[in-house]
Enzyme design. Structure first.
Site, PDB file in Angstrom:
ATOM      1  N   HIS A 198       0.837  -1.195   0.000  1.00 13.51           N
ATOM      2  CA  HIS A 198       0.000   0.000   0.000  1.00 13.51           C
ATOM      3  C   HIS A 198       0.880   1.257   0.000  1.00 13.51           C
ATOM      4  CE1 HIS A 198      -3.964   1.790   0.930  1.00 13.51           C
ATOM      5  NE2 HIS A 198      -3.167   2.790   1.227  1.00 13.51           N
ATOM      6  N   TYR A 251      -7.824  10.451   4.986  1.00 11.73           N
ATOM      7  CA  TYR A 251      -7.811  11.338   6.157  1.00 11.73           C
ATOM      8  C   TYR A 251      -8.731  12.513   5.852  1.00 11.73           C
ATOM      9  CZ  TYR A 251      -3.461   8.910   7.483  1.00 11.73           C
ATOM     10  OH  TYR A 251      -2.527   7.971   7.823  1.00 11.73           O
ATOM     11  N   PRO A 304      -2.471   6.300  17.870  1.00  9.95           N
ATOM     12  CA  PRO A 304      -2.513   5.544  16.609  1.00  9.95           C
ATOM     13  C   PRO A 304      -2.574   6.401  15.341  1.00  9.95           C
ATOM     14  CG  PRO A 304      -4.580   5.288  17.822  1.00  9.95           C
ATOM     15  CD  PRO A 304      -3.660   6.069  18.701  1.00  9.95           C
ATOM     16  N   LYS A 361       2.457   3.842  14.362  1.00  8.61           N
ATOM     17  CA  LYS A 361       3.858   3.540  14.691  1.00  8.61           C
ATOM     18  C   LYS A 361       4.025   2.439  15.743  1.00  8.61           C
ATOM     19  CE  LYS A 361       5.651   6.739  12.084  1.00  8.61           C
ATOM     20  NZ  LYS A 361       5.917   6.269  10.734  1.00  8.61           N
ATOM     21  N   TYR A 420       6.370   8.845   7.329  1.00  9.71           N
ATOM     22  CA  TYR A 420       5.125   8.074   7.343  1.00  9.71           C
ATOM     23  C   TYR A 420       5.402   6.572   7.284  1.00  9.71           C
ATOM     24  CZ  TYR A 420       0.177   7.294   6.097  1.00  9.71           C
ATOM     25  OH  TYR A 420      -1.134   6.906   6.073  1.00  9.71           O
TER      26      TYR A 420
HETATM   27  P1  FAD Z   1       0.441  -5.533  23.017  1.00 11.57           P
HETATM   28  O1  FAD Z   1       0.090  -5.869  21.623  1.00 11.57           O
HETATM   29  O2  FAD Z   1      -0.522  -4.723  23.823  1.00 11.57           O
HETATM   30  O3  FAD Z   1       0.727  -6.890  23.770  1.00 11.57           O
HETATM   31  C1  FAD Z   1       0.919  -6.924  25.172  1.00 11.57           C
HETATM   32  C2  FAD Z   1       0.439  -8.279  25.673  1.00 11.57           C
HETATM   33  O4  FAD Z   1       0.685  -8.339  27.090  1.00 11.57           O
HETATM   34  C3  FAD Z   1      -1.063  -8.474  25.487  1.00 11.57           C
HETATM   35  O5  FAD Z   1      -1.298  -9.686  24.830  1.00 11.57           O
HETATM   36  C4  FAD Z   1      -1.623  -8.463  26.906  1.00 11.57           C
HETATM   37  O6  FAD Z   1      -2.749  -9.320  27.059  1.00 11.57           O
HETATM   38  C5  FAD Z   1      -0.422  -8.950  27.710  1.00 11.57           C
HETATM   39  N1  FAD Z   1      -0.413  -8.522  29.113  1.00 11.57           N
HETATM   40  C6  FAD Z   1      -0.796  -7.329  29.622  1.00 11.57           C
HETATM   41  N2  FAD Z   1      -0.608  -7.313  30.950  1.00 11.57           N
HETATM   42  C7  FAD Z   1      -0.084  -8.521  31.269  1.00 11.57           C
HETATM   43  C8  FAD Z   1       0.338  -9.105  32.494  1.00 11.57           C
HETATM   44  N3  FAD Z   1       0.265  -8.449  33.667  1.00 11.57           N
HETATM   45  N4  FAD Z   1       0.836 -10.372  32.475  1.00 11.57           N
HETATM   46  C9  FAD Z   1       0.928 -11.072  31.293  1.00 11.57           C
HETATM   47  N5  FAD Z   1       0.521 -10.562  30.110  1.00 11.57           N
HETATM   48  C10 FAD Z   1       0.045  -9.297  30.107  1.00 11.57           C
HETATM   49  N6  FAD Z   1       0.301   0.321  15.478  1.00 11.57           N
HETATM   50  C11 FAD Z   1       0.830   0.318  14.229  1.00 11.57           C
HETATM   51  O7  FAD Z   1       2.063   0.179  14.103  1.00 11.57           O
HETATM   52  N7  FAD Z   1       0.061   0.446  13.112  1.00 11.57           N
HETATM   53  C12 FAD Z   1      -1.297   0.610  13.195  1.00 11.57           C
HETATM   54  O8  FAD Z   1      -1.965   0.699  12.161  1.00 11.57           O
HETATM   55  C13 FAD Z   1      -1.901   0.658  14.512  1.00 11.57           C
HETATM   56  N8  FAD Z   1      -3.237   0.782  14.679  1.00 11.57           N
HETATM   57  C14 FAD Z   1      -3.776   0.707  15.941  1.00 11.57           C
HETATM   58  C15 FAD Z   1      -5.141   0.827  16.104  1.00 11.57           C
HETATM   59  C16 FAD Z   1      -5.714   0.770  17.378  1.00 11.57           C
HETATM   60  C17 FAD Z   1      -7.201   0.923  17.539  1.00 11.57           C
HETATM   61  C18 FAD Z   1      -4.879   0.560  18.520  1.00 11.57           C
HETATM   62  C19 FAD Z   1      -5.488   0.478  19.902  1.00 11.57           C
HETATM   63  C20 FAD Z   1      -3.522   0.427  18.356  1.00 11.57           C
HETATM   64  C21 FAD Z   1      -2.955   0.524  17.088  1.00 11.57           C
HETATM   65  N9  FAD Z   1      -1.587   0.409  16.898  1.00 11.57           N
HETATM   66  C22 FAD Z   1      -1.038   0.464  15.655  1.00 11.57           C
HETATM   67  C23 FAD Z   1      -0.707   0.183  18.058  1.00 11.57           C
HETATM   68  C24 FAD Z   1      -0.308  -1.297  18.199  1.00 11.57           C
HETATM   69  O9  FAD Z   1      -1.457  -2.112  18.179  1.00 11.57           O
HETATM   70  C25 FAD Z   1       0.483  -1.499  19.501  1.00 11.57           C
HETATM   71  O10 FAD Z   1       1.493  -0.547  19.545  1.00 11.57           O
HETATM   72  C26 FAD Z   1       1.080  -2.913  19.574  1.00 11.57           C
HETATM   73  O11 FAD Z   1       0.081  -3.856  19.848  1.00 11.57           O
HETATM   74  C27 FAD Z   1       2.168  -2.986  20.640  1.00 11.57           C
HETATM   75  O12 FAD Z   1       2.618  -4.298  20.757  1.00 11.57           O
HETATM   76  P2  FAD Z   1       3.113  -4.836  22.175  1.00 11.57           P
HETATM   77  O13 FAD Z   1       3.539  -6.248  21.959  1.00 11.57           O
HETATM   78  O14 FAD Z   1       4.057  -3.904  22.788  1.00 11.57           O
HETATM   79  O15 FAD Z   1       1.816  -4.757  23.108  1.00 11.57           O
END
Ligand code: FAD
Length: 398
Positions: free
Chosen positions: A83, A212, A304, A308, A395
């Site tokens: 994309h 957007y 979001p 990133k 971007y």
């Molecule tokens: P998470 O994916 O949150 O994973 C953390 C894990 O830890 C979860 O599975 C949770 O259940 C677990 N956990 C929490 N607490 C505990 C605990 N105490 N003990 C054990 N396990 C625990 N980012 C992009 O890059 N591009 C996008 O287009 C984008 N769109 C988004 C749209 C939305 C609506 C949202 C909310 C976010 C978006 N993001 C996007 C952000 C992205 O989803 C997050 O930054 C990403 O999931 C981060 O990954 P992570 O592994 O750090 O955390």
């Protein structure tokens, strides 16, 4: 090896105890497993829940390169869509930026985060990786000592203890790693003061670009997630309940803000998921506290608006995996010592661009001055090739 103590509490050890099975924890687990470093993942939710949680979808080229480098991109390559275009709409102008032809001429890969997470879980388990589902980490203890450990509550309510040489806090913003930080940790927090009603619609995309719409009634966004599923965002008042808007009102408001009458109708369909996101950001400094290291949303949360978060999570997980492997297999501590500073350089650049995008996209209550600045910023983006190159580079990059 898990042992049951007194018939109740479980106790297990690994060189690296990873909290959280999101993109950060799972990329880290896969990379450590591949280099023979003993690790275990503790995840609060069930596997089914983690594999169905729709969030990100736009993967940066560098994220794809990292996943390819480690053999984790097979399904993403065959099922993801490239994309390279986004479209800005206001009540007066409409213009498209084909960012695949601007800046470094790179494209996103659209691949839903839940599919990536499912791929990473399957790969990790196939390689012999250990994950404890529905096991909630409660606290990280003794991070300043040689043998840190994690206390946890398992699915049946039994307590557990996981001993490690390092603890990787990949458990997001509300996880145990952040709660266990020492008093000296600096926590930067900024509230952009804007909220989104995030929607997942069972409907093909309405345009072949990210959309957007900057409208006087508030921002509206359109992002493809696949041939039959589209994400939409509607700026909404802070405190809005996700169920407060009927589907009829949602489509009417999206149509109005996106100028459907002038630019063509939106392809409507049932709303599969909805949620309200407050656009906030934060950064924890440093990312290392003794043997506790943070990655992903646990390290920093980005609003979001510029997609990133998941990309930073994958980048940090790769850096952390290299640093831990070096420390555990060769005794080298240089990469661990520089881990925090290397990540923070990327994090603050991503935060800066996200803040820029957030200010560009949203009507705020501070009146005409801000509205005029937005108009000038958008006009510069529409007409200046230098500005467009800067936009494209930021971007798609982290
Ligand atoms: P998470 O994916 O949150 O994973 C953390 C894990 O830890 C979860 O599975 C949770 O259940 C677990 N956990 C929490 N607490 C505990 C605990 N105490 N003990 C054990 N396990 C625990 N980012 C992009 O890059 N591009 C996008 O287009 C984008 N769109 C988004 C749209 C939305 C609506 C949202 C909310 C976010 C978006 N993001 C996007 C952000 C992205 O989803 C997050 O930054 C990403 O999931 C981060 O990954 P992570 O592994 O750090 O955390």
């Amino acid at each position: 090896m898990t042992k049951t103590l007194n018939g109740r509490a479980a106790r297990e050890s690994a060189d690296v105890v990873i909290l959280g099975a999101g993109p950060a924890g799972l990329v880290l687990g896969n990379l450590l497993q591949a280099t023979g470093v003993d690790c275990v993942v503790l995840e609060r939710s069930s596997r089914a829940r983690v594999e169905s949680r729709a969030r990100a979808g736009f993967l940066a080229p560098n994220t794809v390169r990292i996943l390819e480098r480690h053999g984790l991109a097979d399904r993403l390559r065959t099922h993801g869509h490239l994309h390279g275009s986004c479209e800005f709409r206001t009540e007066d102008v409409r213009f498209r930026l084909d960012y695949e032809n601007l800046g470094k001429e790179e494209r996103h890969t659209v691949y839903p985060q839940q599919n990536l997470v499912a791929d990473l879980i399957a790969h990790y388990l196939r390689a012999g990786g250990r994950i404890h589902w529905e096991t909630e980490a409660l606290a990280v203890l003794d991070a300043e000592r040689e043998r840190p450990y994690v206390t946890a509550r398992q699915v049946d309510g039994r307590p557990g203890r996981w001993d490690g040489r390092f603890i990787a806090g990949c458990d997001g913003r509300w996880g145990a790693a952040r709660r266990s930080l020492p008093a000296g940790a600096v926590h930067h927090h900024h509230d952009h003061g804007v909220s989104w009603l995030g929607l997942l619609a069972e409907a093909p995309p309405s345009l072949d670009a990210v959309g957007y719409a900057l409208h006087g009634r508030g921002f509206a966004g359109h992002m493809a997630r696949g041939p039959q599923v589209t994400r939409y965002y509607l700026q909404c008042p802070r405190g809005t309940h996700p169920e407060a808007w009927s589907e009829e009102r949602i489509w009417a408001e999206l149509g109005l803000r996106m100028g459907a009458e002038r630019h063509g109708p939106l392809t409507e369909g049932p709303i599969l998921e909805r949620g309200v996101v407050d656009l906030e950001c934060d950064v924890v400094e440093p990312l290392r506290h003794g043997s506790l290291l943070l990655a992903g949303d646990a390290a920093s949360l980005t609003a979001p608006a510029a997609a990133k978060g998941a990309n930073l999570a994958v980048l940090e997980a790769e850096l952390l995996a290299g640093a831990l492997t070096d420390a555990l297999t060769r005794g080298g501590t240089g990469a661990l010592d520089s881990y925090s500073a290397r990540c923070l350089a990327h994090i603050w650049r991503a935060q800066e661009f996200t803040a820029w995008m957030t200010r560009l996209l949203h009507a705020t209550p501070d009146g005409l001055f801000h509205a005029s600045l937005r108009r000038a910023r958008l006009e510069s983006l529409r007409t200046s090739r230098a500005h467009q190159d800067w936009f494209a580079e930021n971007y798609v990059g982290v």
